[in-house]
Motif scaffolding. Structure first.
Motif, mmCIF file in Angstrom:
data_model
loop_
_atom_site.group_PDB
_atom_site.id
_atom_site.type_symbol
_atom_site.label_atom_id
_atom_site.label_comp_id
_atom_site.label_asym_id
_atom_site.label_seq_id
_atom_site.Cartn_x
_atom_site.Cartn_y
_atom_site.Cartn_z
ATOM 1 N N LEU A 1 26.890 15.451 -37.291
ATOM 2 C CA LEU A 1 26.537 14.462 -39.258
ATOM 3 C C LEU A 1 28.139 13.784 -39.042
ATOM 4 C CD1 LEU A 1 24.230 14.681 -41.003
ATOM 5 C CD2 LEU A 1 26.066 16.704 -41.709
ATOM 6 N N GLY A 2 29.142 14.790 -38.320
ATOM 7 C CA GLY A 2 30.441 14.139 -39.083
ATOM 8 C C GLY A 2 30.303 13.341 -38.370
ATOM 9 N N VAL A 3 30.378 13.191 -36.806
ATOM 10 C CA VAL A 3 30.443 12.094 -35.764
ATOM 11 C C VAL A 3 29.811 10.638 -36.868
ATOM 12 C CG1 VAL A 3 29.664 10.799 -33.950
ATOM 13 C CG2 VAL A 3 30.941 13.124 -33.744
ATOM 14 N N ALA A 4 29.001 10.886 -37.246
ATOM 15 C CA ALA A 4 27.559 9.609 -37.939
ATOM 16 C C ALA A 4 27.838 9.439 -39.006
ATOM 17 C CB ALA A 4 25.950 11.055 -37.830
ATOM 18 N N ALA A 5 28.262 10.188 -39.945
ATOM 19 C CA ALA A 5 29.071 10.333 -40.770
ATOM 20 C C ALA A 5 29.926 9.549 -40.609
ATOM 21 C CB ALA A 5 30.145 11.284 -42.014
ATOM 22 N N GLY A 6 31.276 9.458 -40.276
ATOM 23 C CA GLY A 6 32.537 8.445 -39.658
ATOM 24 C C GLY A 6 31.935 7.330 -39.755
ATOM 25 N N GLN A 7 31.182 7.148 -38.302
ATOM 26 C CA GLN A 7 30.909 5.301 -38.303
ATOM 27 C C GLN A 7 30.075 4.865 -39.087
ATOM 28 O OE1 GLN A 7 27.783 5.701 -35.430
ATOM 29 N NE2 GLN A 7 26.819 3.864 -34.423
ATOM 30 N N ASN A 8 29.174 5.518 -39.553
ATOM 31 C CA ASN A 8 28.933 4.867 -41.412
ATOM 32 C C ASN A 8 29.572 4.563 -42.363
ATOM 33 O OD1 ASN A 8 25.618 5.043 -41.004
ATOM 34 N ND2 ASN A 8 25.916 6.833 -40.317
ATOM 35 N N PHE A 9 30.557 5.212 -41.943
ATOM 36 C CA PHE A 9 32.022 4.763 -43.342
ATOM 37 C C PHE A 9 32.221 4.104 -42.661
ATOM 38 C CE2 PHE A 9 35.931 5.244 -44.484
ATOM 39 C CZ PHE A 9 35.920 5.776 -45.866
ATOM 40 N N VAL A 10 32.585 3.553 -41.352
ATOM 41 C CA VAL A 10 33.414 2.412 -40.650
ATOM 42 C C VAL A 10 32.027 1.211 -40.632
ATOM 43 C CG1 VAL A 10 34.100 1.669 -38.869
ATOM 44 C CG2 VAL A 10 34.892 3.860 -39.385
ATOM 45 N N GLN A 11 31.398 1.454 -40.763
ATOM 46 C CA GLN A 11 30.103 0.524 -40.626
ATOM 47 C C GLN A 11 30.695 -0.015 -42.069
ATOM 48 O OE1 GLN A 11 26.972 1.499 -37.099
ATOM 49 N NE2 GLN A 11 26.426 1.620 -39.564
ATOM 50 N N ILE A 12 30.054 0.648 -43.065
ATOM 51 C CA ILE A 12 30.027 0.299 -44.679
ATOM 52 C C ILE A 12 31.261 -0.806 -45.303
ATOM 53 C CG2 ILE A 12 29.698 1.059 -46.821
ATOM 54 C CD1 ILE A 12 28.208 3.447 -45.606
ATOM 55 N N VAL A 13 32.382 0.035 -44.758
ATOM 56 C CA VAL A 13 33.361 -0.658 -45.255
ATOM 57 C C VAL A 13 33.529 -2.411 -44.104
ATOM 58 C CG1 VAL A 13 35.911 -0.186 -44.327
ATOM 59 C CG2 VAL A 13 35.136 1.520 -45.367
ATOM 60 N N ARG A 14 33.618 -2.163 -43.039
ATOM 61 C CA ARG A 14 33.219 -3.193 -42.765
ATOM 62 C C ARG A 14 31.784 -4.393 -42.633
ATOM 63 N NH1 ARG A 14 33.577 -2.675 -36.068
ATOM 64 N NH2 ARG A 14 34.278 -4.676 -35.891
ATOM 65 N N TRP B 1 24.046 8.236 -48.152
ATOM 66 C CA TRP B 1 23.250 9.720 -47.731
ATOM 67 C C TRP B 1 23.928 10.703 -46.562
ATOM 68 C CZ3 TRP B 1 20.131 11.554 -50.975
ATOM 69 C CH2 TRP B 1 19.898 10.709 -51.865
ATOM 70 N N ILE B 2 24.003 9.586 -45.363
ATOM 71 C CA ILE B 2 24.355 10.764 -44.339
ATOM 72 C C ILE B 2 25.326 10.924 -44.777
ATOM 73 C CG2 ILE B 2 25.379 10.566 -41.584
ATOM 74 C CD1 ILE B 2 22.676 8.307 -41.004
ATOM 75 N N ILE B 3 26.590 9.701 -45.398
ATOM 76 C CA ILE B 3 28.266 10.779 -45.918
ATOM 77 C C ILE B 3 27.512 11.316 -46.959
ATOM 78 C CG2 ILE B 3 29.965 9.913 -46.509
ATOM 79 C CD1 ILE B 3 29.566 6.803 -45.634
#
Length: 135
Positions: free
Chosen positions: A85-98, A15-17
């Motif tokens: 929001l960009g930082v939060a989206a980037g962090q969430n993307f990395v977390q989802i991938v990992r 959702w954040i992404i």
């Protein structure tokens, strides 16, 4: 050891992404609307005074297009919103991938004091809004 993401955390991350991508792409594709002259803000329509959020959409649009000074002219929080929001989206993307939580240097501090951050941010937004009205 890093903790696995729960299904709820993954959904929240998507959702954040999605919110960041929609805001950035929408700001880039639709910088101006044929309805620009219409006042959409109910608070402004009733009182004639800008609400605390008036100008954030224009500020985000200017920020995405690289007009940083123009973004600050419309609303200081537009650039803060896009960056955060960009930082939060980037962090969430990395977390989802990992598939695991990303523990950065301030994550423990953030989780302990997140409520303070949001309260202070709201206070600063309200003070900024009052200053915009006065000056």
């Amino acid at each position: 050891m890093q903790e696995l993401l729960t299904a709820r955390e993954q959904r929240r991350g998507w959702w954040i992404i999605g919110l960041f991508v929609a805001l950035a792409v929408g700001s880039w594709i639709f910088p101006h609307s044929p309805l620009d002259g219409i006042i959409w803000c109910p608070f402004r329509r009733v009182t004639g005074v800008d609400c605390p959020g008036c100008g954030i959409t224009r500020a985000c649009t200017a920020f995405v297009r690289g007009n940083f000074l123009e973004s600050l002219k419309y609303h200081w929080f537009g650039s803060v919103l896009m960056l955060g929001l960009g930082v939060a989206a980037g962090q969430n993307f990395v977390q989802i991938v990992r598939g695991r939580r990303v523990n950065w240097w301030g994550s423990r501090l953030w989780h302990q004091h997140e409520h303070v951050f949001w309260r202070v941010s709201l206070g600063v937004l309200l003070l900024y809004s009052v200053a915009r009205i006065i000056f």
